[in-house]
Design an enzyme around this catalytic site. Structure first.
Site, PDB file in Angstrom:
ATOM      1  N   ARG A 246      22.824   3.166   6.700  1.00  0.00           N
ATOM      2  CA  ARG A 246      23.052   2.064   5.804  1.00  0.00           C
ATOM      3  C   ARG A 246      23.742   2.483   4.575  1.00  0.00           C
ATOM      4  NH1 ARG A 246      17.792   0.941   7.605  1.00  0.00           N
ATOM      5  NH2 ARG A 246      17.607  -0.818   9.302  1.00  0.00           N
TER       6      ARG A 246
ATOM      7  N   LYS B  57      15.160   0.688   4.686  1.00  0.00           N
ATOM      8  CA  LYS B  57      14.347  -0.513   4.151  1.00  0.00           C
ATOM      9  C   LYS B  57      12.776  -0.424   4.172  1.00  0.00           C
ATOM     10  CE  LYS B  57      17.766  -3.707   5.800  1.00  0.00           C
ATOM     11  NZ  LYS B  57      18.187  -4.917   6.660  1.00  0.00           N
TER      12      LYS B  57
ATOM     13  N   HIS C 140      29.230  -1.221   7.399  1.00  0.00           N
ATOM     14  CA  HIS C 140      28.073  -1.281   8.385  1.00  0.00           C
ATOM     15  C   HIS C 140      28.658  -1.522   9.783  1.00  0.00           C
ATOM     16  CE1 HIS C 140      23.911  -2.536   8.653  1.00  0.00           C
ATOM     17  NE2 HIS C 140      24.189  -3.334   9.560  1.00  0.00           N
TER      18      HIS C 140
ATOM     19  N   ARG D 170      28.264   1.866  11.292  1.00  0.00           N
ATOM     20  CA  ARG D 170      26.880   2.005  11.739  1.00  0.00           C
ATOM     21  C   ARG D 170      26.714   1.399  13.197  1.00  0.00           C
ATOM     22  NH1 ARG D 170      21.059   1.992  10.643  1.00  0.00           N
ATOM     23  NH2 ARG D 170      20.165   0.069  11.145  1.00  0.00           N
TER      24      ARG D 170
ATOM     25  N   HIS E  53      15.046   0.627  13.013  1.00  0.00           N
ATOM     26  CA  HIS E  53      14.752  -0.347  12.926  1.00  0.00           C
ATOM     27  C   HIS E  53      13.240  -0.531  13.371  1.00  0.00           C
ATOM     28  CE1 HIS E  53      19.036  -1.545  14.885  1.00  0.00           C
ATOM     29  NE2 HIS E  53      18.879  -1.802  13.436  1.00  0.00           N
TER      30      HIS E  53
ATOM     31  N   TYR F 202      22.076  -3.372  20.775  1.00  0.00           N
ATOM     32  CA  TYR F 202      23.248  -2.664  21.179  1.00  0.00           C
ATOM     33  C   TYR F 202      23.360  -2.154  22.635  1.00  0.00           C
ATOM     34  CZ  TYR F 202      23.322  -2.113  16.132  1.00  0.00           C
ATOM     35  OH  TYR F 202      23.325  -2.468  14.894  1.00  0.00           O
TER      36      TYR F 202
END
Length: 299
Positions: free
Chosen positions: A135, A162, A221, A224, A247, A256
């Protein structure tokens, strides 16, 4: 209007060692709520917060973000006994539909990379997004000590993702070669001329402007997204892809895989072609079946 409860709450977030951006965004949202209410946050009633939420003219995902900040503030205020009841407890959290990935096509990525080589830092940002799945916020925080280079030329990068979650991702040898010119200094490897690190928003903005200048409606993004979809195309295990992307929820990663259902499309079509042949064989078989013998029993 100054509200000391906001300062107290931000100090609490820093004490918990949360990401700096979390404190910045939380403060900003609480100050906007304060301006809307026109009175101290701790005096807000449920009806006040419901009116505030209904007044938001932003996307559902933004409403969810803003509401999350407000609910977290009042939950903290209740815990530290600044209030006796949580006025934000009844705020509705909008349901957000999962958005399908939108990876940049390979030909467009090739064009974007070739034309970005005049700006070495921008070129590296795009490589880290497209070939390592990072990211913008993760790229901006990379320090020299985060990358361990092996004798083979490739490397392993400790990524600060994150929520303060860390993960380790593989950096291909070809990407390490491009990073070497910015690995000579300690601290953040991507910096402005005055030595200050770039903000994630700046990275995203620069990448978007570059792509738009080429007539491509993509963002950093989406590079990514390209990393994730190509990994799935290559048959990588979905849990490995989940770890590489950072994630927390496997369901996010499986999008995905769903996006790449086109991989099996040709095989499914081929399988369907057999239906006609099977049907023809059944018809022929019924035609060749001899008639049943008449009943010769005495009446």
């Amino acid at each position: 209007m100054i509200d000391t409860s906001i300062t107290q709450h931000v100090a609490y977030l820093r004490l918990r060692n949360l990401q700096p951006n979390t404190a910045i965004h939380r403060r900003g949202q609480l100050e906007r709520l304060l301006a809307y209410l026109g009175k101290p946050l701790l005096q807000a009633q449920p009806v006040d917060l419901e009116k505030w939420q209904r007044s938001l003219s932003v996307s559902a995902s933004s409403v969810m973000t803003y509401t999350s900040h407000v609910r977290a503030f009042y939950a903290w205020a209740l815990e530290v006994e600044l209030i006796s009841a949580d006025p934000a407890r009844g705020l509705v959290m909008p349901k957000i539909k999962k958005r399908m990935p939108r990876p940049i096509p390979e030909e467009d990525l090739r064009t974007a990379l070739i034309t970005a080589q005049h700006n070495h830092q921008l070129y590296c940002w795009m490589l880290l997004a497209a070939f390592c799945g990072l990211r913008a916020s993760e790229i901006a925080k990379i320090s020299r000590g985060d990358l361990r280079i092996e004798k083979s030329g490739g490397g392993y990068l400790t990524v600060n993702g994150k929520g303060g979650h860390q993960r380790v991702v593989r950096v291909p040898r070809e990407v390490v070669v491009e990073l070497r010119p910015v690995l000579h200094q300690s601290g953040p490897i991507f910096r402005r001329r005055n030595g200050d690190p770039y903000s994630p928003n700046y990275l995203s903005q620069q990448a978007s402007e570059h792509l738009q200048s080429l007539g491509l409606s993509y963002t950093l993004h989406t590079l990514r997204h390209r990393f994730a979809t190509v990994m799935c195309d290559m048959g990588a295990d979905v849990r490995d892809v989940q770890q590489l992307l950072g994630h927390q929820d496997l369901a996010t990663t499986t999008l995905y895989v769903a996006h790449n259902a086109r991989r099996a499309g040709a095989a499914v079509d081929k399988l369907g072609e057999g239906l006609a042949a099977m049907s023809r064989r059944q018809i022929v078989a019924r035609k060749k079946r001899p008639p049943s013998s008449p009943d010769t029993t005495d009446k």
